[in-house]
Design a protein around this motif. Structure first.
Motif, short mmCIF file in Angstrom:
data_model
loop_
_atom_site.label_atom_id
_atom_site.label_comp_id
_atom_site.label_asym_id
_atom_site.label_seq_id
_atom_site.Cartn_x
_atom_site.Cartn_y
_atom_site.Cartn_z
N ASN A 1 -11.44 17.59 3.23
CA ASN A 1 -10.19 16.63 2.40
C ASN A 1 -10.23 15.23 2.74
O ASN A 1 -9.19 14.60 3.19
N PRO A 2 -11.36 14.72 2.28
CA PRO A 2 -11.77 13.30 2.59
C PRO A 2 -10.76 12.62 1.47
O PRO A 2 -10.65 11.27 1.59
N ASP A 3 -10.15 13.41 0.52
CA ASP A 3 -9.36 12.73 -0.46
C ASP A 3 -7.78 13.08 -0.28
O ASP A 3 -6.93 12.70 -0.72
N PHE A 4 -7.41 13.61 0.84
CA PHE A 4 -6.33 13.96 1.46
C PHE A 4 -5.60 15.17 0.44
O PHE A 4 -4.48 15.40 0.47
N ASN A 5 -6.60 16.00 -0.21
CA ASN A 5 -5.88 16.86 -1.05
C ASN A 5 -6.76 18.32 -1.04
O ASN A 5 -7.94 18.14 -0.96
N ALA B 1 2.41 -6.65 -5.72
CA ALA B 1 1.25 -6.74 -6.84
C ALA B 1 0.77 -5.36 -7.36
O ALA B 1 0.75 -5.07 -8.50
N LEU B 2 0.42 -4.53 -6.38
CA LEU B 2 0.34 -3.12 -6.99
C LEU B 2 1.46 -2.37 -7.76
O LEU B 2 1.22 -1.84 -8.87
N GLU B 3 2.98 -2.72 -7.25
CA GLU B 3 3.85 -2.29 -8.09
C GLU B 3 3.80 -2.89 -9.46
O GLU B 3 4.31 -2.01 -10.58
N ASP B 4 3.65 -4.19 -9.45
CA ASP B 4 3.32 -4.86 -10.87
C ASP B 4 2.34 -3.82 -11.65
O ASP B 4 2.39 -4.12 -13.07
N LEU B 5 1.38 -3.63 -11.07
CA LEU B 5 0.32 -2.79 -11.97
C LEU B 5 0.78 -1.44 -12.32
O LEU B 5 -0.02 -0.64 -13.10
N GLY B 6 1.88 -0.94 -11.50
CA GLY B 6 2.20 0.38 -12.05
C GLY B 6 2.17 1.64 -10.91
O GLY B 6 2.48 2.87 -11.05
N TYR B 7 1.40 1.08 -9.85
CA TYR B 7 1.34 1.95 -8.86
C TYR B 7 2.42 2.50 -8.51
O TYR B 7 3.76 1.78 -8.09
N GLY B 8 2.51 3.86 -7.98
CA GLY B 8 3.69 4.60 -7.67
C GLY B 8 5.05 4.48 -8.48
O GLY B 8 6.05 4.32 -7.96
N GLY C 1 2.53 5.92 1.49
CA GLY C 1 1.95 5.00 0.62
C GLY C 1 0.73 5.35 -0.06
O GLY C 1 0.57 5.30 -1.35
N VAL C 2 -0.11 6.70 0.68
CA VAL C 2 -1.05 7.03 -0.33
C VAL C 2 -0.50 7.99 -1.29
O VAL C 2 -1.15 8.04 -2.28
N GLN C 3 0.47 8.88 -0.86
CA GLN C 3 1.08 9.64 -1.89
C GLN C 3 1.49 8.87 -3.06
O GLN C 3 1.66 9.43 -4.26
N ASP C 4 2.22 7.86 -2.94
CA ASP C 4 2.78 7.04 -3.81
C ASP C 4 1.62 6.59 -4.76
O ASP C 4 1.85 6.73 -5.96
N ILE C 5 0.54 6.22 -4.47
CA ILE C 5 -0.55 5.79 -5.12
C ILE C 5 -1.35 7.01 -5.97
O ILE C 5 -1.66 6.64 -6.91
N ARG C 6 -1.55 7.88 -5.01
CA ARG C 6 -2.51 8.86 -5.75
C ARG C 6 -1.60 10.11 -6.16
O ARG C 6 -2.08 11.18 -7.14
#
Length: 488
Positions: free
Chosen positions: A53-57, A419-426, A464-469
C-alpha cells in the motif's frame, strides 16, 4: 563484448607496473609513482524492497508505486547500486572519479544481451548508458604561487546545507568552482550548470530558454574552545532558471557542531526574487514576486555511544492563494534531506518520489502538489501552489560492538493548504494533517567490508491525504528493506 574483453586485457597489461608497487599492508590498494598516489575503492549496495500500500489504498491505483534512483518500484523490487572509483593526489592537486550503475535487478538489466529482445534498445539496463561516471572532481591549489585559493571542476556532490536540514541545495550537478581558506575560515564558490539545453522546437533555435544555472557561495567559520566545536556557515545562491523564467536569491545559514554532550543543528533560509509570465489557475498571466521562508532545528544528546536521543523539526512555507500574484511556497534548488544527519535515512519511506504524497526523490516536503511550474526542486519539478511542510520528530540511535540502530517518529502537516483549495483539491477543503512515519533501522557489521541491515518503515496517512486523493486512501503504507552492503 569482444571490444570489452580486449579493453580489459589492455588495461590489465598497462596496470601491471603499478600493481607491482601497490601497498597492501593497511587493507588499501594504492598505486604510487614519483608524483601521484592513487587509491582504488568500491561499494555494492543490494536492497530488496517489500512494500504494501505505498498509495495508502488496498485497490490498484495510479499511485501504487515509488521512485528511487533505480526507477519505479512496487510490491517486491531489488535495487542494486554498484560503484567503483579512484582517488589520487599529487603536489598541489587531487582528483576523484566514481563509476556507478543503479538499477532494478531483473532479466533485462542483469542480462546485457536481453535489451534488444525486450524492445528496450541500446539503453536497456547495463548496456552502457546506465554505467558511467557518476561523480568526478579535479582540483588544483595555487598556494605555492602566493594565492590562498584553488580551482575545481567536475560533478562531485556539492551542498550548501546538508549538515543540518538540507533545505536549499545538495546534488552532483556539473560545476566549475573556486575554494580556499582565509585564516581558520574555509570557503567555496561554484558555478553550477543544472540545465544547458538548446531548444530546437519551432523555426528558431534558442540557446537560453531551457537553461538553469546557479551561482553559490558558502563560508565556514569554526568556533573552538574547551568542550566546544562548532561551525557557523552562511551561504548564498542565485538561481537563474531560464526554463521557468525565475530568478531567485537564496540567503541562509547553518549552525552545527558539539557543545559538551549536545549536538545542536540549526538552519534558516529565505528565497526572494521573481518568476515572470506565469499562467495562473484563474486564466490570467502575471509576474510573481517570490518570498518564502524555511527553517530546521534539531538537538542530539550524546549520553554515550549506544544511546543518543534526538529531537527536531522542519518548517517549509506553503502557498495560501493560487491567484494573488505572489509565490509564497518555498521551492529549493534541490532538497537533500534524505542524507542529512538527524532524520536522514536512505531507505525510509518519505524520501522517495511517493506519488500519493507529492514528495520527490531525496526530499521530505510535498513540492509536487499543485499545477503551476515553480522555480526549483529536483529536476525543476516543484509547484507554485504546493502546501509546504511542517514536521516534528524524535528518535534514538547508537551502536554497540558490531550492532547499530536508529529509530524515529516523524509527524507531518501541510503548512498552508489555501492554494491547493483554490485548485479544487478536496472540493475546496483540505485538512493539514498529512500523517505519521515510524522508521527502524538495525545493522550488523561483520567487518569493514560487509554488513547486513534492515529498515522497517510505516506511514499512516492523515485526513489531508484522504482529502486530496479520496476516502479510500487511508491504509498504512508498509515498506521493508533488507540492506546488503559490501565495500573495499
Amino acid at each position: 563484448m569482444k571490444k570489452f574483453v580486449i579493453f580489459l586485457v589492455v588495461v590489465t597489461f598497462l596496470a601491471m607496473p603499478m600493481v607491482a608497487m601497490a601497498k597492501m599492508g593497511s587493507g588499501k590498494v594504492t598505486a604510487k609513482s614519483k608524483d601521484i598516489d592513487i587509491e582504488m575503492f568500491g561499494t555494492l549496495k543490494t536492497y530488496p524492497h517489500f512494500m504494501s500500500n505505498p498509495d495508502f489504498n488496498d485497490d490498484d491505483t495510479p499511485y501504487d508505486k515509488i521512485l528511487d534512483e533505480n526507477g519505479w518500484m512496487d510490491d517486491t523490487s531489488i535495487r542494486n547500486e554498484f560503484r567503483i572509483g579512484w582517488k589520487g593526489s599529487g603536489k598541489n592537486w587531487d582528483f576523484i572519479v566514481i563509476l556507478e550503475s543503479d538499477f532494478t535487478m531483473n532479466k533485462a538489466n542483469g542480462d546485457r544481451g536481453d535489451g534488444g529482445a525486450l524492445g528496450l534498445g541500446n539503453n536497456a539496463g547495463m548496456s552502457g548508458a546506465s554505467f558511467g561516471v557518476e561523480k568526478l572532481q579535479f582540483r588544483y591549489n595555487f598556494a605555492d604561487y602566493g594565492l590562498p585559493a584553488g580551482i575545481e571542476a567536475g560533478w562531485q556532490t556539492k551542498w550548501l546545507d546538508i549538515k543540518t536540514g538540507g533545505l536549499v541545495y545538495g546534488d552532483d550537478h556539473p560545476y566549475i568552482g573556486l575554494y580556499g581558506k582565509i585564516g581558520s575560515a574555509s570557503w567555496e564558490a561554484l558555478y553550477l550548470t543544472i540545465q544547458d539545453t538548446i531548444d530546437q522546437i519551432g523555426p528558431n533555435l534558442d540557446g537560453d530558454r531551457l537553461d538553469w544555472r546557479a551561482y553559490t557561495l558558502k563560508v565556514n567559520f569554526p568556533i573552538q574552545s574547551e568542550g566546544v566545536d562548532l561551525i557557523i556557515s552562511p551561504f548564498y545562491a542565485f538561481s537563474e532558471n531560464e526554463d521557468h523564467k525565475a530568478y531567485v536569491n537564496y540567503l541562509g545559514a547553518e549552525f552545527y557542531g558539539k557543545i559538551g554532550m549536545f549536538t545542536p543543528r540549526l538552519e534558516v533560509a529565505y528565497a526572494v526574487g521573481t518568476e515572470d509570465d506565469v499562467d495562473l489557475p484563474n486564466g490570467t498571466q502575471d509576474d510573481l514576486d517570490v518570498g518564502a521562508f524555511a527553517a530546521f532545528a534539531s538537538l542530539d544528546v550524546n549520553f554515550n555511544k549506544s544511546l543518543v536521543p534526538y529531537i527536531g523539526g522542519y518548517y517549509i512555507q506553503g502557498d495560501g492563494d493560487a491567484n494573488d500574484g505572489d509565490a509564497d511556497a518555498f521551492n529549493p534548488i534541490t532538497n537533500i534531506s534524505r542524507y542529512t544527519p538527524t532524520f536522514g535515512m536512505e531507505n525510509a519511506f518519505i524520501y522517495r518520489l511517493v506519488p500519493a504524497l507529492g514528495t520527490h526523490l531525496y526530499a521530505n516536503d510535498f513540492g509536487l502538489l499543485g499545477s503551476t511550474a515553480g522555480y526549483g526542486g529536483i529536476s525543476n519539478h516543484n509547484k507554485l501552489e504546493n502546501p509546504g511542510m511542517m514536521m516534528i520528530g524524535g528518535g534514538l540511535k547508537g551502536s554497540y560492538n558490531k550492532w547499530s540502530y536508529k529509530t524515529q517518529l516523524m509527524y507531518f502537516w501541510f503548512e498552508d493548504t489555501g492554494a491547493l483549495e483554490d485548485l479544487g483539491y478536496g472540493s475546496g477543503d483540505v485538512d493539514d494533517n498529512v500523517g505519521l512515519e515510524w522508521d527502524l533501522q538495525v545493522t550488523y557489521k561483520f567487518s569493514n567490508h560487509f554488513s547486513i541491515g534492515n529498515v522497517f518503515a510505516l506511514f499512516d496517512p492523515g485526513d489531508g491525504v484522504q482529502d486530496i486523493r479520496g476516502d479510500d486512501y487511508d491504509e498504512t503504507a508498509i515498506l521493508d528493506t533488507v540492506e546488503l552492503k559490501w565495500a573495499f
